[in-house]
Scaffold this motif. Sequence first.
Motif, PDB file in Angstrom:
ATOM      1  N   PHE A 387     -29.732  20.018  29.977  1.00  0.00           N
ATOM      2  CA  PHE A 387     -29.211  21.371  29.717  1.00  0.00           C
ATOM      3  C   PHE A 387     -30.324  22.411  29.548  1.00  0.00           C
ATOM      4  CE2 PHE A 387     -25.469  18.861  28.449  1.00  0.00           C
ATOM      5  CZ  PHE A 387     -24.500  19.547  29.161  1.00  0.00           C
ATOM      6  N   CYS A 388     -31.455  22.016  28.948  1.00  0.00           N
ATOM      7  CA  CYS A 388     -32.498  22.989  28.611  1.00  0.00           C
ATOM      8  C   CYS A 388     -33.642  23.044  29.622  1.00  0.00           C
ATOM      9  CB  CYS A 388     -33.070  22.693  27.229  1.00  0.00           C
ATOM     10  SG  CYS A 388     -31.879  22.856  25.885  1.00  0.00           S
ATOM     11  N   VAL A 389     -33.772  22.012  30.458  1.00  0.00           N
ATOM     12  CA  VAL A 389     -34.869  21.995  31.426  1.00  0.00           C
ATOM     13  C   VAL A 389     -34.333  22.020  32.853  1.00  0.00           C
ATOM     14  CG1 VAL A 389     -36.881  20.725  32.272  1.00  0.00           C
ATOM     15  CG2 VAL A 389     -36.387  20.780  29.817  1.00  0.00           C
ATOM     16  N   VAL A 390     -33.546  21.005  33.225  1.00  0.00           N
ATOM     17  CA  VAL A 390     -33.111  20.871  34.615  1.00  0.00           C
ATOM     18  C   VAL A 390     -32.253  22.057  35.043  1.00  0.00           C
ATOM     19  CG1 VAL A 390     -31.800  19.452  36.234  1.00  0.00           C
ATOM     20  CG2 VAL A 390     -33.289  18.362  34.544  1.00  0.00           C
ATOM     21  N   LYS A 391     -31.214  22.354  34.263  1.00  0.00           N
ATOM     22  CA  LYS A 391     -30.318  23.444  34.644  1.00  0.00           C
ATOM     23  C   LYS A 391     -31.042  24.783  34.666  1.00  0.00           C
ATOM     24  CE  LYS A 391     -26.001  23.502  33.705  1.00  0.00           C
ATOM     25  NZ  LYS A 391     -24.660  23.572  33.060  1.00  0.00           N
ATOM     26  N   LYS A 392     -31.936  24.999  33.712  1.00  0.00           N
ATOM     27  CA  LYS A 392     -32.650  26.275  33.676  1.00  0.00           C
ATOM     28  C   LYS A 392     -33.608  26.403  34.848  1.00  0.00           C
ATOM     29  CE  LYS A 392     -34.915  29.576  30.729  1.00  0.00           C
ATOM     30  NZ  LYS A 392     -35.128  30.021  29.339  1.00  0.00           N
ATOM     31  N   LEU A 393     -34.334  25.325  35.174  1.00  0.00           N
ATOM     32  CA  LEU A 393     -35.252  25.374  36.316  1.00  0.00           C
ATOM     33  C   LEU A 393     -34.490  25.563  37.621  1.00  0.00           C
ATOM     34  CD1 LEU A 393     -37.905  22.641  35.422  1.00  0.00           C
ATOM     35  CD2 LEU A 393     -38.267  25.106  35.574  1.00  0.00           C
ATOM     36  N   ASN A 394     -33.347  24.908  37.755  1.00  0.00           N
ATOM     37  CA  ASN A 394     -32.532  25.111  38.968  1.00  0.00           C
ATOM     38  C   ASN A 394     -32.081  26.564  39.073  1.00  0.00           C
ATOM     39  OD1 ASN A 394     -32.754  22.440  39.758  1.00  0.00           O
ATOM     40  ND2 ASN A 394     -30.852  21.809  38.751  1.00  0.00           N
ATOM     41  N   ARG A 395     -31.701  27.146  37.939  1.00  0.00           N
ATOM     42  CA  ARG A 395     -31.278  28.549  37.938  1.00  0.00           C
ATOM     43  C   ARG A 395     -32.448  29.479  38.297  1.00  0.00           C
ATOM     44  NH1 ARG A 395     -29.064  28.359  33.495  1.00  0.00           N
ATOM     45  NH2 ARG A 395     -30.641  29.280  32.116  1.00  0.00           N
ATOM     46  N   LEU A 396     -33.616  29.196  37.756  1.00  0.00           N
ATOM     47  CA  LEU A 396     -34.791  30.019  38.072  1.00  0.00           C
ATOM     48  C   LEU A 396     -35.177  29.898  39.542  1.00  0.00           C
ATOM     49  CD1 LEU A 396     -37.027  29.383  34.907  1.00  0.00           C
ATOM     50  CD2 LEU A 396     -35.827  31.487  35.494  1.00  0.00           C
ATOM     51  N   ASN A 397     -35.108  28.668  40.069  1.00  0.00           N
ATOM     52  CA  ASN A 397     -35.424  28.463  41.496  1.00  0.00           C
ATOM     53  C   ASN A 397     -34.439  29.191  42.395  1.00  0.00           C
ATOM     54  OD1 ASN A 397     -37.628  26.843  40.872  1.00  0.00           O
ATOM     55  ND2 ASN A 397     -36.440  24.942  40.922  1.00  0.00           N
ATOM     56  N   ASN A 398     -33.169  29.158  42.023  1.00  0.00           N
ATOM     57  CA  ASN A 398     -32.168  29.861  42.823  1.00  0.00           C
ATOM     58  C   ASN A 398     -32.400  31.379  42.782  1.00  0.00           C
ATOM     59  OD1 ASN A 398     -30.870  27.484  43.493  1.00  0.00           O
ATOM     60  ND2 ASN A 398     -29.446  27.586  41.750  1.00  0.00           N
ATOM     61  N   GLN A 399     -32.819  31.897  41.649  1.00  0.00           N
ATOM     62  CA  GLN A 399     -33.110  33.314  41.537  1.00  0.00           C
ATOM     63  C   GLN A 399     -34.302  33.703  42.399  1.00  0.00           C
ATOM     64  OE1 GLN A 399     -33.631  33.976  37.335  1.00  0.00           O
ATOM     65  NE2 GLN A 399     -31.415  33.922  36.889  1.00  0.00           N
ATOM     66  N   GLN A 400     -35.314  32.821  42.437  1.00  0.00           N
ATOM     67  CA  GLN A 400     -36.496  33.104  43.268  1.00  0.00           C
ATOM     68  C   GLN A 400     -36.138  33.076  44.751  1.00  0.00           C
ATOM     69  OE1 GLN A 400     -39.414  30.220  42.061  1.00  0.00           O
ATOM     70  NE2 GLN A 400     -39.844  31.259  40.114  1.00  0.00           N
ATOM     71  N   VAL A 401     -35.278  32.125  45.146  1.00  0.00           N
ATOM     72  CA  VAL A 401     -34.858  32.058  46.553  1.00  0.00           C
ATOM     73  C   VAL A 401     -34.048  33.301  46.922  1.00  0.00           C
ATOM     74  CG1 VAL A 401     -33.392  30.811  48.175  1.00  0.00           C
ATOM     75  CG2 VAL A 401     -34.907  29.536  46.628  1.00  0.00           C
ATOM     76  N   ALA A 402     -33.157  33.718  46.030  1.00  0.00           N
ATOM     77  CA  ALA A 402     -32.343  34.914  46.302  1.00  0.00           C
ATOM     78  C   ALA A 402     -33.197  36.166  46.411  1.00  0.00           C
ATOM     79  CB  ALA A 402     -31.296  35.082  45.206  1.00  0.00           C
TER      80      ALA A 402
END
Length: 403
Positions: A387-402
């Motif tokens: 919840f605190c690492v994987v999901k947040k990193l996935n969200r940050l990566n998706n924001q960078q791709v967008a």
Amino acid sequence: MPIWKRNVYVCWFGMFVTGIGMSQIAPVMPLFIQHLGVNNQDVIAQLSGLAFGITFILSAIFSPIWGAAADRVGRKPMLLRASLGMAIVIGCMGFAPNVYVLIGLRLQQGIITGYSTACTTLIATQTDKTNAGRALGTLSTANVSGGLLGPLFGGFIAEHLGFKAVFFITGGFMFIAFLTTALFVKETFKREERERQTLRELWSRIPEKSLTIALFISFFILTVSLYSVEPIITIYITSMSQATAHVALMAGVAFSASGLATIIAAPRLGKLSDRIGAHKVMLTALIIAGVLFIPQALVHNPWELTGLRFLFGVAAAGLTPSINVLMKKITPSALTGRVFGFSMSAGYLGVFVGGILGGQVAAWLRIQDVFYVTGALLLLNAVLVYFCVVKKLNRLNNQQVAA
């Protein structure tokens, strides 16, 4: 050979003998204290616990201090200070005339530590993203395996060469680490003049605070799980073995099996984290490590336990390098030493708490419950990481791709 790769090899040796130097006294301490003239078994137990634990408590306090110094004056000077200081202090333990001098030297050892922090910071700042997992994975095997193999090393030397030889030989290895560091470690460090900042001001400069805290907690729980069985493994093997003559040897083999597995697996899992992401390796390793603790409570002979400890070491090998890679990724380069210093503090506290946890759970419940409790801690940590690492990193990566 690239400079960063040569530095990894030199730092690996230094961190390995540092890990041995921090932990080799565990099986020797009670016997050495008795050798120094203390005969009451209760007093020996109390003094042994104090002498062993005080080093890790002070290391936890001083690691961030030495990490900040590494950011100000460079990492190589910190490596030289720590390796030479530990060589002198550990060597002097062999000359201790009484238990109070020994405890004082253990206190000094905790204060002057910082070799591992400086090594990790040096390699993290020298390697690019392509090689970071591989480099930090290789480096992570040193401290963990040294810490796990240290008790076996100390017990073997004490049995064959005497108690004092443990300290003299370890001090000699630390002096060799000092010489190899001085001769072969290369660092291009540009000192930047900056105002001293309070802890609150430094914390405000860390961009991903929740991620950083989650990584600190994960490293703490990992070291707790590595050392929770240390106080009870000899008793556990005694309870399932008919041959009492070699219990100490079998306990050393079982405890050190995870260290051997870490040496083998960590560089490979570090490369894997470079390809698929350190957070994925970390989550998977936590789940597997937590599950592997459960059957350790159900074994019927020492060799089954040794095999499961080896498998646990393979899983645990994916944790420390992943934590370090993620820490490097989210930490500004100017703060790397200080952040890794706090990370090492979490690890040293984990060693101390792990020993206390294992002993207390075994005393109040059963020896087998130590494995259940430790496995539950790792699985709960896996939930935190998801919840605190994987999901947040996935969200940050998706924001960078967008973007």
